[in-house]
Design a protein around this motif. Structure first.
Motif, PDB file in Angstrom:
ATOM      1  N   VAL A  83       0.821  -1.200   0.268  1.00  7.54           N
ATOM      2  CA  VAL A  83       0.114  -0.327  -0.214  1.00  7.54           C
ATOM      3  C   VAL A  83       1.242   1.109   0.084  1.00  7.54           C
ATOM      4  N   PRO A  84       1.093   2.582  -1.015  1.00  2.61           N
ATOM      5  CA  PRO A  84       1.876   3.190  -1.271  1.00  2.61           C
ATOM      6  C   PRO A  84       1.100   4.275   0.167  1.00  2.61           C
ATOM      7  N   THR A  85       2.482   5.107   0.622  1.00  2.54           N
ATOM      8  CA  THR A  85       2.276   5.735   1.645  1.00  2.54           C
ATOM      9  C   THR A  85       3.399   6.739   1.391  1.00  2.54           C
ATOM     10  N   ARG A  86       3.417   7.737   1.916  1.00  2.00           N
ATOM     11  CA  ARG A  86       3.563   9.389   1.503  1.00  2.00           C
ATOM     12  C   ARG A  86       5.121   9.003   0.287  1.00  2.00           C
ATOM     13  N   THR A  87       3.869   8.973  -0.546  1.00  2.00           N
ATOM     14  CA  THR A  87       4.513   9.582  -2.069  1.00  2.00           C
ATOM     15  C   THR A  87       5.412  10.578  -2.494  1.00  2.00           C
ATOM     16  N   ASP A  88       5.234  11.188  -1.543  1.00  2.00           N
ATOM     17  CA  ASP A  88       6.289  12.525  -1.684  1.00  2.00           C
ATOM     18  C   ASP A  88       6.987  12.967  -1.388  1.00  2.00           C
ATOM     19  N   VAL A  89       7.312  11.916  -0.854  1.00  2.00           N
ATOM     20  CA  VAL A  89       8.775  12.099   0.276  1.00  2.00           C
ATOM     21  C   VAL A  89       9.932  11.373  -0.380  1.00  2.00           C
ATOM     22  N   PRO A  90      10.891  12.152  -0.704  1.00  2.00           N
ATOM     23  CA  PRO A  90      11.909  11.418  -1.546  1.00  2.00           C
ATOM     24  C   PRO A  90      12.326   9.914  -1.118  1.00  2.00           C
ATOM     25  N   GLU A  91      12.251   9.587   0.217  1.00  2.00           N
ATOM     26  CA  GLU A  91      12.901   8.669   1.471  1.00  2.00           C
ATOM     27  C   GLU A  91      11.958   7.801   1.043  1.00  2.00           C
ATOM     28  N   TYR A  92      10.438   7.539   0.582  1.00  2.00           N
ATOM     29  CA  TYR A  92      10.058   6.783  -0.296  1.00  2.00           C
ATOM     30  C   TYR A  92       9.904   6.604  -1.218  1.00  2.00           C
ATOM     31  N   GLN A  93      10.641   7.466  -2.332  1.00  2.00           N
ATOM     32  CA  GLN A  93       9.979   6.985  -3.618  1.00  2.00           C
ATOM     33  C   GLN A  93      11.228   6.491  -3.776  1.00  2.00           C
ATOM     34  N   LYS A  94      12.388   6.160  -3.640  1.00  2.00           N
ATOM     35  CA  LYS A  94      13.857   5.399  -3.469  1.00  2.00           C
ATOM     36  C   LYS A  94      13.226   4.009  -2.754  1.00  2.00           C
ATOM     37  N   LEU A  95      12.259   3.713  -2.038  1.00  2.00           N
ATOM     38  CA  LEU A  95      11.855   3.170  -1.730  1.00  2.00           C
ATOM     39  C   LEU A  95      11.039   2.382  -2.952  1.00  2.00           C
ATOM     40  N   THR A  96      10.523   2.256  -3.185  1.00  2.00           N
ATOM     41  CA  THR A  96       9.345   1.870  -4.582  1.00  2.00           C
ATOM     42  C   THR A  96      10.310   2.026  -5.096  1.00  2.00           C
ATOM     43  N   SER A  97      11.380   2.431  -5.874  1.00  2.00           N
ATOM     44  CA  SER A  97      12.121   2.072  -7.168  1.00  2.00           C
ATOM     45  C   SER A  97      13.277   0.601  -7.079  1.00  2.00           C
ATOM     46  N   GLN A  98      13.368   0.903  -5.708  1.00  2.00           N
ATOM     47  CA  GLN A  98      14.224  -0.378  -5.065  1.00  2.00           C
ATOM     48  C   GLN A  98      13.732  -1.127  -5.031  1.00  2.00           C
ATOM     49  N   VAL A  99      12.551  -1.711  -4.206  1.00  2.00           N
ATOM     50  CA  VAL A  99      11.725  -3.121  -4.256  1.00  2.00           C
ATOM     51  C   VAL A  99      11.242  -3.155  -6.105  1.00  2.00           C
ATOM     52  N   HIS A 100      10.731  -2.417  -6.322  1.00  2.00           N
ATOM     53  CA  HIS A 100      10.347  -3.175  -7.684  1.00  2.00           C
ATOM     54  C   HIS A 100      11.983  -3.527  -8.768  1.00  2.00           C
ATOM     55  N   GLU A 101      12.785  -2.921  -8.423  1.00  2.00           N
ATOM     56  CA  GLU A 101      13.652  -3.457  -9.224  1.00  2.00           C
ATOM     57  C   GLU A 101      14.592  -4.922  -8.837  1.00  2.00           C
ATOM     58  N   ILE A 102      14.375  -5.002  -7.309  1.00  2.00           N
ATOM     59  CA  ILE A 102      14.852  -6.093  -6.283  1.00  2.00           C
ATOM     60  C   ILE A 102      13.504  -6.912  -7.199  1.00  2.00           C
ATOM     61  N   VAL A 103      12.783  -6.829  -7.411  1.00  2.00           N
ATOM     62  CA  VAL A 103      11.255  -7.676  -7.472  1.00  2.00           C
ATOM     63  C   VAL A 103      11.772  -8.495  -9.662  1.00  2.00           C
ATOM     64  N   GLY A 104      11.520  -7.118  -9.709  1.00  2.00           N
ATOM     65  CA  GLY A 104      11.576  -7.717 -11.528  1.00  2.00           C
ATOM     66  C   GLY A 104      13.657  -8.809 -12.168  1.00  2.00           C
ATOM     67  N   ARG A 105      14.279  -7.997 -10.932  1.00  2.00           N
ATOM     68  CA  ARG A 105      15.565  -8.833 -11.058  1.00  2.00           C
ATOM     69  C   ARG A 105      15.424 -10.332 -10.698  1.00  2.00           C
ATOM     70  N   ILE A 106      14.520 -10.348  -9.239  1.00  2.00           N
ATOM     71  CA  ILE A 106      14.377 -12.019  -9.812  1.00  2.00           C
ATOM     72  C   ILE A 106      13.103 -12.723  -9.896  1.00  2.00           C
ATOM     73  N   ASN A 107      12.264 -11.848 -10.579  1.00  2.00           N
ATOM     74  CA  ASN A 107      11.392 -12.745 -11.641  1.00  2.00           C
ATOM     75  C   ASN A 107      11.358 -13.241 -12.497  1.00  2.00           C
ATOM     76  N   GLY A 108      12.880 -11.660 -13.237  1.00  2.00           N
ATOM     77  CA  GLY A 108      13.616 -12.211 -14.405  1.00  2.00           C
ATOM     78  C   GLY A 108      15.078 -13.416 -14.444  1.00  2.00           C
ATOM     79  N   ARG A 109      14.990 -13.666 -13.287  1.00  2.00           N
ATOM     80  CA  ARG A 109      15.620 -15.131 -12.526  1.00  2.00           C
ATOM     81  C   ARG A 109      15.470 -16.619 -12.402  1.00  2.00           C
ATOM     82  N   PHE A 110      13.755 -16.376 -11.404  1.00  2.00           N
ATOM     83  CA  PHE A 110      13.464 -17.297 -11.613  1.00  2.00           C
ATOM     84  C   PHE A 110      12.341 -17.460 -12.546  1.00  2.00           C
ATOM     85  N   GLY A 111      11.716 -16.206 -13.469  1.00  2.00           N
ATOM     86  CA  GLY A 111      10.662 -16.652 -14.274  1.00  2.00           C
ATOM     87  C   GLY A 111      10.365 -17.546 -15.023  1.00  2.00           C
ATOM     88  N   SER A 112       9.750 -17.343 -15.575  1.00  2.00           N
ATOM     89  CA  SER A 112       9.102 -17.945 -17.443  1.00  2.00           C
ATOM     90  C   SER A 112       8.398 -17.290 -17.766  1.00  2.00           C
TER      91      SER A 112
END
Length: 451
Positions: A402-431
């Motif tokens: 659930v997104p929260t404090r979307t206008d705070v820079p630290e939370y924007q960085k966290l969102t980008s970090q999570v998206h990057e990790i998910v994309g890497r893992i799905n690319g590695r183990f997904g089909s």
């Protein structure tokens, strides 16, 4: 909780037995009979007013007030005849940073209100024993008088009262002091250590904004307060509010509850404004926490930092006792159970069962917040897939963020970090047909429970 010294608020009566209720109702009938010149008895409907639920739901009632309620509720009509007894609920003013609804503007004097998502809103939806008014910020800047009047009118239908904050106050108070200072520190994350001089200057302006915002909340409370109301302040956003209210009206019944951990006194010492905030909270009559440990940390901070005396009931300061107690927060479970019977929820459950048929599903529902550990959870799932290749395509992690404090820079960085990790893992183990992680940044499953 057994053995909890700070959960024994003497104002909280034990749930009365049936015999005690009958005896009490008999005394109330005698009192009413005296008021009616010994000619009439209280109607049976009166008994509902003094049910155990109402009597034990707040520690701010006493016998004299109940009897005064009986006396005040019996008045004469135009013909000099005594009116029937009317039951009325205790007024409760809930004061929180945000209202339980979010406002979206359509035109100069038109507003659309939508249900807010959050733990405080979910928990307080179960409070039904009181005539409740909710005071808070609507989440939008409304600089013009026409817009403010229209929004206040729309919110009044929802039993809500707005506090209007301009963009600068919100930036200093909410994005600044609350989310940059208090939130990390209360979760054992140290204060920023970059440029000490710049940090000090920024901190002081943020703290000034914090006090200004709390005073604006106090002004709205005082405007709508009626004698006998109970004011219930919530969370670290409003630690300065009890003092503001008590300075205006010492007889006002004020409670304050913290919805986050309260750190140990060693961590709390890191806060430059620690003395002022602790004394402001102690202005309340009752201070509540989730657990005994948090209550103990608060009492320890008051004794070690302020030099006050801690007692089994709370903290004493020059003869004034502030009661400290632990009140674990729950939810209205019946509302969630009924939500499962809704047709739209049933249809969505069928879709999910078909989509993940034959695979184990691990579900996570968290706010996209720094202290929730979502990146660590996803990395731990990657470690599991590395060490257990036989589970590939047999297990899926469904993470609702659930997104929260979307206008705070630290939370924007966290969102980008999570998206990057998910994309890497799905690319590695997904089909082409399946991926191990479904990361949903949406409110759909949460909103289902608010229908």
């Amino acid at each position: 909780m057994p053995g909890n010294l700070y959960n024994n608020c003497s104002n909280l009566p034990a749930t009365p037995t049936r015999l005690e209720r009958l005896l009490r109702e008999r005394e109330l009938r005698k009192y009413s009979k005296c008021l009616n010149d010994c000619e009439a008895e209280l109607p049976s409907s009166t008994q509902d007013c003094f049910s155990p639920d109402l009597e034990t739901s707040t520690c701010l009632f006493n016998d004299e007030e109940l009897l005064e309620t009986v006396s005040a509720s019996r008045s004469l009509n135009d013909d000099g005849e005594r009116l029937d007894f009317r039951t009325s609920k205790q007024r409760l003013l809930v004061v929180a940073n945000r209202l339980p609804v979010s406002a979206v503007r359509h035109g100069e004097d038109s507003w659309q209100l939508e249900m807010s998502v959050g733990g405080l809103v979910t928990a307080l939806l179960g409070v039904k024993e009181f005539d409740t008014r909710w005071i808070g910020w609507a989440g939008v800047n409304v600089p013009d008088e026409i817009g403010q009047k229209a929004l206040a009118k729309a919110l009044d239908e929802k039993r809500c009262i707005p506090v209007f904050l301009d963009e600068e106050v919100v930036h200093q108070y909410y994005n600044g002091y609350c989310n940059n200072i208090l939130w990390p520190l209360f979760h054992y994350i140290g204060l920023p250590q970059e440029d000490r001089l710049a940090t000090t200057r920024s901190f002081q302006s943020q703290f000034d904004g914090y006090k200004k915002a709390n005073q604006l909340f106090a002004d709205v409370v005082n405007e709508h307060y009626e004698e006998g109301d109970v004011v219930w302040c919530h969370d670290y956003h409003l630690m300065f509010l009890p003092k503001c209210l008590k300075e205006r009206n010492k007889k006002m019944k004020v409670g304050w509850f913290l919805h986050t951990p309260f750190p140990s006194s060693e961590i709390h010492r890191m806060l430059p404004s620690r003395l002022e905030l602790l004394r402001s909270v102690l202005a309340a009559d009752l201070v509540g926490f989730h657990t005994y440990d948090y209550a103990r940390h608060f009492v320890s901070a008051c004794t070690r930092i302020l030099g006050l005396e801690g007692t089994p009931e709370g903290v004493e300061d020059q003869g004034k006792l502030t009661r400290i107690a632990a009140f674990p927060v729950g939810i209205d479970s019946e509302r969630f159970i009924k939500a499962l019977e809704l047709p739209e929820v049933q249809d969505h459950m069928k879709v999910l069962k078909q989509r993940f048929a034959g695979r184990k599903v691990m579900l996570g529902v968290d706010r996209l917040d720094m202290i929730k550990g979502i990146p660590q959870k996803i990395l731990a799932f990657e470690k599991f897939l590395e060490e257990n290749p036989n589970w590939h395509n047999k297990v899926v992690l469904l993470q609702i963020a659930v997104p929260t404090r979307t206008d705070v820079p630290e939370y924007q960085k966290l969102t980008s970090q999570v998206h990057e990790i998910v994309g890497r893992i799905n690319g590695r183990f997904g089909s082409l047909t399946a991926v191990p992680i479904h990361h949903l940044v949406c409110l759909y499953l949460i909103i289902c429970f608010h229908i």
